[in-house]
Design an enzyme around this catalytic site. Structure first.
Site, PDB file in Angstrom:
ATOM      1  N   SER A   1      21.653  12.880 -86.773  1.00 42.15           N
ATOM      2  CA  SER A   1      20.383  12.315 -87.253  1.00 42.15           C
ATOM      3  C   SER A   1      19.666  11.583 -86.133  1.00 42.15           C
ATOM      4  O   SER A   1      20.282  11.036 -85.231  1.00 42.15           O
ATOM      5  CB  SER A   1      20.623  11.351 -88.413  1.00 42.15           C
ATOM      6  OG  SER A   1      19.380  10.800 -88.802  1.00 42.15           O
TER       7      SER A   1
ATOM      8  N   GLU B   1      17.109   8.912 -97.224  1.00 42.51           N
ATOM      9  CA  GLU B   1      15.877   8.974 -96.405  1.00 42.51           C
ATOM     10  C   GLU B   1      14.673   9.388 -97.278  1.00 42.51           C
ATOM     11  O   GLU B   1      13.605   8.780 -97.198  1.00 42.51           O
ATOM     12  CB  GLU B   1      16.124   9.985 -95.280  1.00 42.51           C
ATOM     13  CG  GLU B   1      14.968  10.248 -94.360  1.00 42.51           C
ATOM     14  CD  GLU B   1      15.312  11.384 -93.383  1.00 42.51           C
ATOM     15  OE1 GLU B   1      16.371  11.308 -92.718  1.00 42.51           O
ATOM     16  OE2 GLU B   1      14.532  12.348 -93.297  1.00 42.51           O
TER      17      GLU B   1
ATOM     18  N   ASN C   1      20.232  12.048 -95.851  1.00 44.43           N
ATOM     19  CA  ASN C   1      18.884  12.588 -96.006  1.00 44.43           C
ATOM     20  C   ASN C   1      18.299  12.282 -97.381  1.00 44.43           C
ATOM     21  O   ASN C   1      17.096  12.080 -97.512  1.00 44.43           O
ATOM     22  CB  ASN C   1      18.890  14.105 -95.755  1.00 44.43           C
ATOM     23  CG  ASN C   1      18.949  14.416 -94.268  1.00 44.43           C
ATOM     24  OD1 ASN C   1      19.293  13.554 -93.461  1.00 44.43           O
ATOM     25  ND2 ASN C   1      18.623  15.635 -93.903  1.00 44.43           N
TER      26      ASN C   1
HETATM   27  P1  NAP Z   1      14.320  24.759 -84.350  1.00 43.41           P
HETATM   28  O1  NAP Z   1      13.486  23.944 -83.436  1.00 43.41           O
HETATM   29  O2  NAP Z   1      13.653  25.591 -85.372  1.00 43.41           O
HETATM   30  O3  NAP Z   1      15.265  25.683 -83.460  1.00 43.41           O
HETATM   31  C1  NAP Z   1      16.162  26.558 -84.035  1.00 43.41           C
HETATM   32  C2  NAP Z   1      16.918  27.275 -82.935  1.00 43.41           C
HETATM   33  O4  NAP Z   1      17.809  28.189 -83.537  1.00 43.41           O
HETATM   34  C3  NAP Z   1      16.023  28.076 -82.031  1.00 43.41           C
HETATM   35  O5  NAP Z   1      16.530  28.011 -80.727  1.00 43.41           O
HETATM   36  C4  NAP Z   1      16.144  29.491 -82.592  1.00 43.41           C
HETATM   37  O6  NAP Z   1      15.982  30.483 -81.609  1.00 43.41           O
HETATM   38  C5  NAP Z   1      17.574  29.515 -83.013  1.00 43.41           C
HETATM   39  N1  NAP Z   1      17.800  30.487 -84.057  1.00 43.41           N
HETATM   40  C6  NAP Z   1      17.049  30.735 -85.144  1.00 43.41           C
HETATM   41  N2  NAP Z   1      17.618  31.680 -85.908  1.00 43.41           N
HETATM   42  C7  NAP Z   1      18.737  32.064 -85.268  1.00 43.41           C
HETATM   43  C8  NAP Z   1      19.750  33.010 -85.543  1.00 43.41           C
HETATM   44  N3  NAP Z   1      19.720  33.747 -86.645  1.00 43.41           N
HETATM   45  N4  NAP Z   1      20.755  33.139 -84.660  1.00 43.41           N
HETATM   46  C9  NAP Z   1      20.810  32.383 -83.560  1.00 43.41           C
HETATM   47  N5  NAP Z   1      19.883  31.463 -83.239  1.00 43.41           N
HETATM   48  C10 NAP Z   1      18.865  31.311 -84.082  1.00 43.41           C
HETATM   49  O7  NAP Z   1      15.363  23.853 -85.132  1.00 43.41           O
HETATM   50  P2  NAP Z   1      15.874  22.388 -84.792  1.00 43.41           P
HETATM   51  O8  NAP Z   1      14.889  21.396 -85.318  1.00 43.41           O
HETATM   52  O9  NAP Z   1      16.289  22.304 -83.381  1.00 43.41           O
HETATM   53  O10 NAP Z   1      17.143  22.293 -85.769  1.00 43.41           O
HETATM   54  C11 NAP Z   1      18.389  22.904 -85.490  1.00 43.41           C
HETATM   55  C12 NAP Z   1      19.353  22.450 -86.577  1.00 43.41           C
HETATM   56  O11 NAP Z   1      19.435  21.018 -86.552  1.00 43.41           O
HETATM   57  C13 NAP Z   1      18.906  22.810 -87.990  1.00 43.41           C
HETATM   58  O12 NAP Z   1      20.016  23.038 -88.801  1.00 43.41           O
HETATM   59  C14 NAP Z   1      18.201  21.549 -88.462  1.00 43.41           C
HETATM   60  O13 NAP Z   1      18.176  21.419 -89.860  1.00 43.41           O
HETATM   61  C15 NAP Z   1      19.078  20.492 -87.812  1.00 43.41           C
HETATM   62  N6  NAP Z   1      18.430  19.187 -87.600  1.00 43.41           N
HETATM   63  C16 NAP Z   1      17.126  19.100 -87.217  1.00 43.41           C
HETATM   64  C17 NAP Z   1      16.552  17.846 -87.034  1.00 43.41           C
HETATM   65  C18 NAP Z   1      15.128  17.690 -86.584  1.00 43.41           C
HETATM   66  O14 NAP Z   1      14.614  16.579 -86.644  1.00 43.41           O
HETATM   67  N7  NAP Z   1      14.464  18.751 -86.126  1.00 43.41           N
HETATM   68  C19 NAP Z   1      17.332  16.686 -87.214  1.00 43.41           C
HETATM   69  C20 NAP Z   1      18.672  16.830 -87.564  1.00 43.41           C
HETATM   70  C21 NAP Z   1      19.220  18.080 -87.749  1.00 43.41           C
HETATM   71  P3  NAP Z   1      14.588  31.265 -81.400  1.00 43.41           P
HETATM   72  O15 NAP Z   1      13.800  30.391 -80.505  1.00 43.41           O
HETATM   73  O16 NAP Z   1      15.048  32.507 -80.783  1.00 43.41           O
HETATM   74  O17 NAP Z   1      13.976  31.448 -82.749  1.00 43.41           O
END
Ligand code: NAP
Length: 638
Positions: A294, A356, A353
């Site tokens: 988080s 949150e 969450n």
């Molecule tokens: P993001 O910006 O949408 O990035 C997702 C990444 O995963 C991208 O590099 C994407 O690659 C890759 N990807 C998508 N589909 C895929 C697949 N089928 N196989 C392999 N790689 C794939 O997401 P993020 O915000 O970094 O979040 C990543 C994880 O952390 C999620 O589970 C999210 O819920 C969690 N999270 C996010 C936050 C936040 O604030 N953003 C906070 C805590 C946890 P491409 O570029 O090739 O599409």
């Protein structure tokens, strides 16, 4: 990675070592700082040290080298003139030795220019005579500038091709930020992103190229190259979307992994999926760590709150790395700890969450009451919230809300331009279904999810608002008094939101046998995460001694006082057509929890009347179940 810079006094060990440390984001140590006082006194008086003087000092350094290695590495500047001294330091394999060499005149000139150093320049001859040429490592020409020397060192294969300690898959918002956080803390890290022709090409290598200030960061666009760049056991962090993507990625990796390798899912996966993955991979000899993360992008970059669960053995291996990148609590302890077995880390992230969601909705309700009920301007609301923060209600969400209210877009406030349809991903809804499955009352937190759903149907809301002539009513009461009541109502709502979330964790922990430590979870949430607050710091102490916020003696009289204001505000708001889903649910939840004689006797009677579901009697302590023929017993008017 351990680098030892050797050479006679004045050859530039400290300058090169500290500059290298800055570039590699590793700690720098000067061996001179570890001399015992007796040695320093001797050197200051121009008396050469004997080997008898040196052995304890070298042994002490050797012990430290082992410690530095296990905590991520370091750079040591140490004269180490003789081979026996260097052998003494060689307590870990793969030390990178940099030997500084130069003309006596150059070194003497540098020594003469040094101020406040205890090495007597007359000792140079003795040092040069003692120097034994090593037949390994890198001989470095000290006439080059320190910057030139650093560039040269960074190109050495031991550094440019060093095995990475951590690999990250998924170069989205979170993966990139965590990679930079690791690299900045001196952890060699490899990154990989899937390759989709024409769409997602060279993402990881480009990312590494854009961040050359982190030489320990390496980007790979081919999975095989990425995997072979990792130290054994491989530690691979998946930062990709939850669900099918995780299973597909695991399936793709499995055949290239060996027993003992560690997969970490740092995304927001549903904990039941993580339960399954921990078990499946364990059966295959692989470790799976289901880790809640988080803090959003900023937290991931500067210090997130980390909630790893699953393989304990793997956690112990990962702990030094996770502790480096995690946020720190008020006592400077890292906001990370082993949460528990199976998917417990993702479970508590899901609960985090949902708290949150409720905290955000409560603030949205306060904003609505102040804007339409009290007719305050945005700067006035912002000021009230900042005052509340200073009066004990500080939280990250309160602070960002106070900021948001001040942001303008030209002549308008940006907030007024934002469409009032709230988005959501999986964790909010998952926590509701989990609460239902475990029979845990969750109304204030579920109302926050429902409120987002209701908000999303804007066109229907507009239509019905017109149909019913809905307007928010303004309050006639004294503003100062109402603001104080609002503050108390908000404060109690927050306590109730947290009570509800922690109650779910307590129940699930007991039923799953996870042995979750609620106080430690609160501690991990005191910094780095989105629901960090001064209240969370209070909860660390509260959950040490209590299983419920409501039974905390020190809070009892305050809660009683705040209850009056919460019920007053909810009543006032509803009368003036303000929907207050979370605050009213919080009030109802609290009142229901403290009611002796609830109307549930009527529910039981109704159930027994139409379905013969039976009921228990207050006057029968045995707990036996009774059935009555209610219909036949209704007295008929004579
Ligand atoms: P993001 O910006 O949408 O990035 C997702 C990444 O995963 C991208 O590099 C994407 O690659 C890759 N990807 C998508 N589909 C895929 C697949 N089928 N196989 C392999 N790689 C794939 O997401 P993020 O915000 O970094 O979040 C990543 C994880 O952390 C999620 O589970 C999210 O819920 C969690 N999270 C996010 C936050 C936040 O604030 N953003 C906070 C805590 C946890 P491409 O570029 O090739 O599409």
């Amino acid at each position: 990675m351990i680098i030892i810079v050797t050479g006679v006094s004045g050859s530039g060990k400290t300058t090169l070592g500290s500059l290298l440390a800055k570039n590699l984001h590793l700690p720098f140590y000067d061996a001179d700082d570890f001399h015992p006082t007796a040695n320093i006194e001797k050197m200051t008086h121009g008396i050469p040290l004997t080997d008898h003087d040196r052995w304890p000092w070298l042994d002490h350094l050797a012990g430290n080298i082992q410690k530095w290695e296990s905590s991520g590495g370091g750079i040591l500047a140490c004269s180490a003139l003789r081979e026996v001294y260097r052998e003494r330091l060689q307590t870990v394999p793969d030390i990178i030795w940099l030997h500084l060499k130069g003309m006596k005149e150059v070194i003497a000139e540098r020594m003469a220019a040094r101020k406040g150093h205890y090495m007597n320049p007359d000792l140079l001859d003795s040092q040069l005579n003692t120097w034994e040429e090593p037949g390994y490592g890198y001989q470095m020409d000290i006439t080059k500038t320190p910057e030139e020397m650093v560039k040269e060192v960074l190109s050495y294969p031991e550094i440019s091709q060093a095995a990475s300690h951590i690999g990250i898959i998924g170069m989205g918002v979170m993966g990139k930020s965590l990679a930079l956080n690791f690299a900045e803390k001196g952890v060699p890290v490899s990154v990989y992103n899937r390759f989709v022709e024409g769409k997602e090409e060279n993402i990881a290598s480009q990312f590494a190229e854009e961040n050359t200030e982190f030489p320990l960061l390496k980007g790979f666009d081919d999975l095989a190259g990425f995997l072979s760049s990792l130290q054994s056991p491989k530690k691979i962090l998946l930062m990709i979307p939850a669900g099918a993507a995780i299973d597909q990625q695991i399936a793709q990796l499995e055949s290239s992994l060996q027993a003992g390798d560690i997969l970490i899912d740092g995304g927001n996966s549903f904990y039941e999926d993580s339960n399954r993955r921990v078990k499946d991979l364990e059966e295959k000899g692989l470790h799976f760590v289901a880790m809640g993360v988080s803090g959003g992008e900023e937290g991931a970059r500067r210090g997130p709150s980390l909630m790893p669960g699953g393989s304990r053995e793997a956690f112990d291996i990962l702990a030094p790395y996770l502790q480096k990148i995690a946020a720190k609590d008020t006592h400077a302890n890292p906001c990370v700890d082993y949460i528990g077995p199976a998917g417990s880390g993702h479970f508590i992230k899901m609960v985090h969450n949902s708290i949150e969601y409720a905290e955000m909705q409560a603030l949205a309700e306060i904003y609505q009451l102040m804007k339409y009920g009290l007719k305050l301007t945005y700067p006035e609301i912002s000021k009230v919230l900042k005052n509340w923060a200073n009066e004990g209600l500080r939280s990250y969400l309160l602070e960002i809300t106070a900021d948001i209210l001040l942001v303008r877009d030209g002549r308008e406030y940006l907030l007024d331009m934002v469409l009032d349809k709230a988005g959501q991903k999986g964790t909010g809804s998952w926590s509701l279904t989990t609460a239902l499955n475990f029979q845990v009352p969750y109304s204030p937190l579920s109302e926050a999810v429902t409120a987002r759903m209701l908000s999303s149907n804007k066109s229907n809301r507009v239509e019905l608002a017109e149909y019913y002539g809905h307007r928010f009513g303004a309050f006639a009461e004294d503003k100062v008094i109402l603001i104080e009541k609002l503050k108390n109502a908000y404060a109690l709502t927050r306590f109730i939101n947290h009570e509800v979330g922690f109650d779910l964790m307590k129940t699930v922990s007991e039923k799953e046998g996870w042995n979750l430590n609620l106080s430690e979870i609160a501690r991990i949430w005191t910094n780095g995460c989105i629901i960090r607050s001064t209240m969370m710091e209070q909860l660390v102490g509260i959950f040490k001694d209590n299983t419920s916020i409501f039974t905390t003696k020190s809070l009892k009289s305050k809660i009683k006082e705040m209850k009056l204001d919460l019920t007053y505000i909810v009543g006032l708001g509803l009368q003036h057509s303000h929907a207050l889903p979370v605050m009213s649910a919080a009030a109802n939840y609290f009142l229901s929890r403290i009611t002796t004689d609830s109307p549930a006797n009527l529910i039981q009677a109704q159930r027994d009347y139409f379905g013969a579901h039976t009921y228990q009697r207050k006057d029968d302590p045995s707990g036996a179940f009774f059935h009555s023929d209610w219909k036949a017993s209704v007295p008929h008017p004579s």
